[in-house]
Enzyme design. Structure first.
Site, PDB file in Angstrom:
ATOM      1  N   LYS A  13      -3.493  -5.582  10.314  1.00  0.00           N
ATOM      2  CA  LYS A  13      -4.361  -6.088   9.239  1.00  0.00           C
ATOM      3  C   LYS A  13      -3.718  -7.257   8.501  1.00  0.00           C
ATOM      4  O   LYS A  13      -4.372  -8.260   8.245  1.00  0.00           O
ATOM      5  CB  LYS A  13      -4.683  -4.975   8.213  1.00  0.00           C
ATOM      6  CG  LYS A  13      -5.504  -3.829   8.756  1.00  0.00           C
ATOM      7  CD  LYS A  13      -5.936  -2.886   7.642  1.00  0.00           C
ATOM      8  CE  LYS A  13      -4.764  -2.233   6.923  1.00  0.00           C
ATOM      9  NZ  LYS A  13      -4.068  -1.211   7.690  1.00  0.00           N
ATOM     10  N   ARG A  88     -10.873   2.540   1.467  1.00  0.00           N
ATOM     11  CA  ARG A  88     -10.084   3.403   2.319  1.00  0.00           C
ATOM     12  C   ARG A  88     -10.632   4.822   2.358  1.00  0.00           C
ATOM     13  O   ARG A  88     -10.133   5.657   3.098  1.00  0.00           O
ATOM     14  CB  ARG A  88      -8.689   3.505   1.699  1.00  0.00           C
ATOM     15  CG  ARG A  88      -7.642   2.641   2.344  1.00  0.00           C
ATOM     16  CD  ARG A  88      -6.674   3.422   3.058  1.00  0.00           C
ATOM     17  NE  ARG A  88      -5.277   3.067   3.098  1.00  0.00           N
ATOM     18  CZ  ARG A  88      -4.686   1.911   3.115  1.00  0.00           C
ATOM     19  NH1 ARG A  88      -5.331   0.819   2.960  1.00  0.00           N
ATOM     20  NH2 ARG A  88      -3.398   1.830   3.272  1.00  0.00           N
ATOM     21  N   ARG A 127       9.211  -2.428  11.769  1.00  0.00           N
ATOM     22  CA  ARG A 127       8.771  -3.574  10.958  1.00  0.00           C
ATOM     23  C   ARG A 127       9.786  -3.954   9.877  1.00  0.00           C
ATOM     24  O   ARG A 127      10.325  -3.097   9.180  1.00  0.00           O
ATOM     25  CB  ARG A 127       7.430  -3.228  10.293  1.00  0.00           C
ATOM     26  CG  ARG A 127       6.916  -4.306   9.364  1.00  0.00           C
ATOM     27  CD  ARG A 127       5.445  -4.237   9.174  1.00  0.00           C
ATOM     28  NE  ARG A 127       5.024  -3.102   8.346  1.00  0.00           N
ATOM     29  CZ  ARG A 127       3.760  -2.869   8.019  1.00  0.00           C
ATOM     30  NH1 ARG A 127       2.806  -3.666   8.450  1.00  0.00           N
ATOM     31  NH2 ARG A 127       3.451  -1.840   7.274  1.00  0.00           N
ATOM     32  N   ARG A 160       9.738  -1.839   4.221  1.00  0.00           N
ATOM     33  CA  ARG A 160       8.898  -1.182   3.234  1.00  0.00           C
ATOM     34  C   ARG A 160       9.306   0.274   3.100  1.00  0.00           C
ATOM     35  O   ARG A 160       9.623   0.918   4.077  1.00  0.00           O
ATOM     36  CB  ARG A 160       7.432  -1.272   3.684  1.00  0.00           C
ATOM     37  CG  ARG A 160       6.609  -2.192   2.822  1.00  0.00           C
ATOM     38  CD  ARG A 160       5.272  -2.443   3.420  1.00  0.00           C
ATOM     39  NE  ARG A 160       4.446  -1.241   3.490  1.00  0.00           N
ATOM     40  CZ  ARG A 160       3.156  -1.241   3.870  1.00  0.00           C
ATOM     41  NH1 ARG A 160       2.598  -2.370   4.207  1.00  0.00           N
ATOM     42  NH2 ARG A 160       2.480  -0.127   3.913  1.00  0.00           N
ATOM     43  N   ARG A 171       0.411   8.716   6.608  1.00  0.00           N
ATOM     44  CA  ARG A 171      -0.524   7.580   6.556  1.00  0.00           C
ATOM     45  C   ARG A 171      -1.541   7.668   7.690  1.00  0.00           C
ATOM     46  O   ARG A 171      -2.725   7.387   7.495  1.00  0.00           O
ATOM     47  CB  ARG A 171       0.239   6.255   6.610  1.00  0.00           C
ATOM     48  CG  ARG A 171       0.882   5.903   5.276  1.00  0.00           C
ATOM     49  CD  ARG A 171       2.090   5.020   5.438  1.00  0.00           C
ATOM     50  NE  ARG A 171       1.774   3.668   5.872  1.00  0.00           N
ATOM     51  CZ  ARG A 171       2.674   2.833   6.401  1.00  0.00           C
ATOM     52  NH1 ARG A 171       3.922   3.216   6.567  1.00  0.00           N
ATOM     53  NH2 ARG A 171       2.325   1.618   6.749  1.00  0.00           N
TER      54      ARG A 171
HETATM   55  P1  ADP Z   1      -0.872   0.389   5.551  1.00  0.00           P
HETATM   56  O1  ADP Z   1      -2.291   0.161   5.952  1.00  0.00           O
HETATM   57  O2  ADP Z   1       0.102  -0.268   6.457  1.00  0.00           O
HETATM   58  O3  ADP Z   1      -0.531   1.836   5.307  1.00  0.00           O
HETATM   59  P2  ADP Z   1      -1.228  -0.856   2.845  1.00  0.00           P
HETATM   60  O4  ADP Z   1      -0.321  -1.925   2.393  1.00  0.00           O
HETATM   61  O5  ADP Z   1      -2.660  -1.200   3.015  1.00  0.00           O
HETATM   62  O6  ADP Z   1      -0.559  -0.338   4.183  1.00  0.00           O
HETATM   63  O7  ADP Z   1      -1.144   0.413   1.861  1.00  0.00           O
HETATM   64  C1  ADP Z   1       0.090   0.994   1.509  1.00  0.00           C
HETATM   65  C2  ADP Z   1      -0.143   2.207   0.612  1.00  0.00           C
HETATM   66  O8  ADP Z   1      -0.817   1.809  -0.600  1.00  0.00           O
HETATM   67  C3  ADP Z   1      -1.041   3.300   1.194  1.00  0.00           C
HETATM   68  O9  ADP Z   1      -0.326   4.215   2.004  1.00  0.00           O
HETATM   69  C4  ADP Z   1      -1.588   3.945  -0.092  1.00  0.00           C
HETATM   70  O10 ADP Z   1      -0.636   4.791  -0.699  1.00  0.00           O
HETATM   71  C5  ADP Z   1      -1.777   2.759  -1.015  1.00  0.00           C
HETATM   72  N1  ADP Z   1      -3.132   2.162  -0.920  1.00  0.00           N
HETATM   73  C6  ADP Z   1      -3.424   0.897  -0.534  1.00  0.00           C
HETATM   74  N2  ADP Z   1      -4.742   0.660  -0.592  1.00  0.00           N
HETATM   75  C7  ADP Z   1      -5.325   1.821  -1.007  1.00  0.00           C
HETATM   76  C8  ADP Z   1      -6.652   2.231  -1.256  1.00  0.00           C
HETATM   77  N3  ADP Z   1      -7.695   1.392  -1.078  1.00  0.00           N
HETATM   78  N4  ADP Z   1      -6.863   3.501  -1.652  1.00  0.00           N
HETATM   79  C9  ADP Z   1      -5.856   4.353  -1.850  1.00  0.00           C
HETATM   80  N5  ADP Z   1      -4.567   4.039  -1.638  1.00  0.00           N
HETATM   81  C10 ADP Z   1      -4.290   2.778  -1.220  1.00  0.00           C
END
Ligand code: ADP
Ligand code: ZN
Length: 216
Positions: A13, A88, A127, A160, A171
């Site tokens: 993404k 999400r 990563r 990260r 996740r």
């Molecule tokens: P990835 O898709 O690689 O897990 P992101 O950077 O999109 O990484 O998200 C990292 C973390 O941030 C998620 O595991 C969650 O804890 C939080 N997060 C991000 N976006 C949302 C969302 N829309 N709703 C709930 N939690 C979120």
């Protein structure tokens, strides 16, 4: 044009977002980036989100609602935006429909990056990121020339906090349980485009371009 990109952690993404933004001149709205910035700055949102994020769990919908409403109130949104990592949960998707309606806006296309879980483990645990210029590396798949150092700007690379196997498992299960229903939700309106995210960066982006050029 307003877009949404969905995919499991490690599906690409972030990488695809960069390329899309560049080509189509959209504003990037990444809840993950916004939350990480909030954690780094120790804001009230950051304090609420930090523990969930480290464990790999989703941050509560109310917290996300507030940061999205705030972000969508800014002027640059008018040029069109790309949501990355949001919505999400189905709840967030329903909420977003209401928010967009009140702003007289809509989502034109949902890009779903398709990939199998097995491929993601290597992508995520390997990563490494440059905190200065944002370049993304992978110790197995795309190593920097000098270990731990950014090729582009010479900064020390970081990992990260949630890019470990334990958080990744959480996740991925959050993704299957909560985010896949979001795809089904948008599927009903016929705006979802499925893209194979296993291929190399250029190939995946070519596919996305073809989809988006058909829209504008
Ligand atoms: P990835 O898709 O690689 O897990 P992101 O950077 O999109 O990484 O998200 C990292 C973390 O941030 C998620 O595991 C969650 O804890 C939080 N997060 C991000 N976006 C949302 C969302 N829309 N709703 C709930 N939690 C979120
Ligand atoms: Zn760098």
């Amino acid at each position: 044009m307003n877009l949404l990109i969905i995919g499991a952690p490690g599906a690409g993404k972030g990488t695809m977002s960069e390329l899309i933004l560049d080509k189509f001149n959209l504003v990037h709205v990444s809840t993950g980036d916004m939350l990480r910035a909030a954690v780094k700055n120790g804001t009230p949102v950051g304090l609420k989100a930090q523990e969930y994020m480290n464990r790999g769990e989703l941050v509560p919908d109310e917290v996300i609602h507030d940061i999205i409403v705030e972000r969508l109130s800014q002027d640059d949104i008018e040029q069109g935006f790309l949501f990355d990592g949001y919505p999400r949960t189905k709840n967030q998707a329903v909420d977003l429909d209401e928010i967009l309606k009140s702003l007289n806006k809509k989502i034109d296309c949902v890009i779903n990056l398709n990939i199998e879980d097995e491929v993601l483990v290597k992508r995520i645990t390997g990563r490494r990121l440059c905190p200065e210029c944002g370049e993304i590396y992978n110790i197995y798949l795309k190593p920097s020339k000098k270990e731990g150092i950014c090729d582009k700007c010479g900064s020390e690379l970081i990992q990260r906090k949630d890019d470990n196997l334990e958080s990744l498992k959480v996740r991925l299960s959050e993704y299957h349980k909560n985010t896949q229903p979001v795809i089904e939700y948008y599927e009903k309106t016929g705006i979802v485009k499925h893209v194979d995210a296993t291929a190399g960066v250029d190939k995946v982006f070519d596919e996305i371009k073809t989809v988006l050029e058909g829209l504008c």
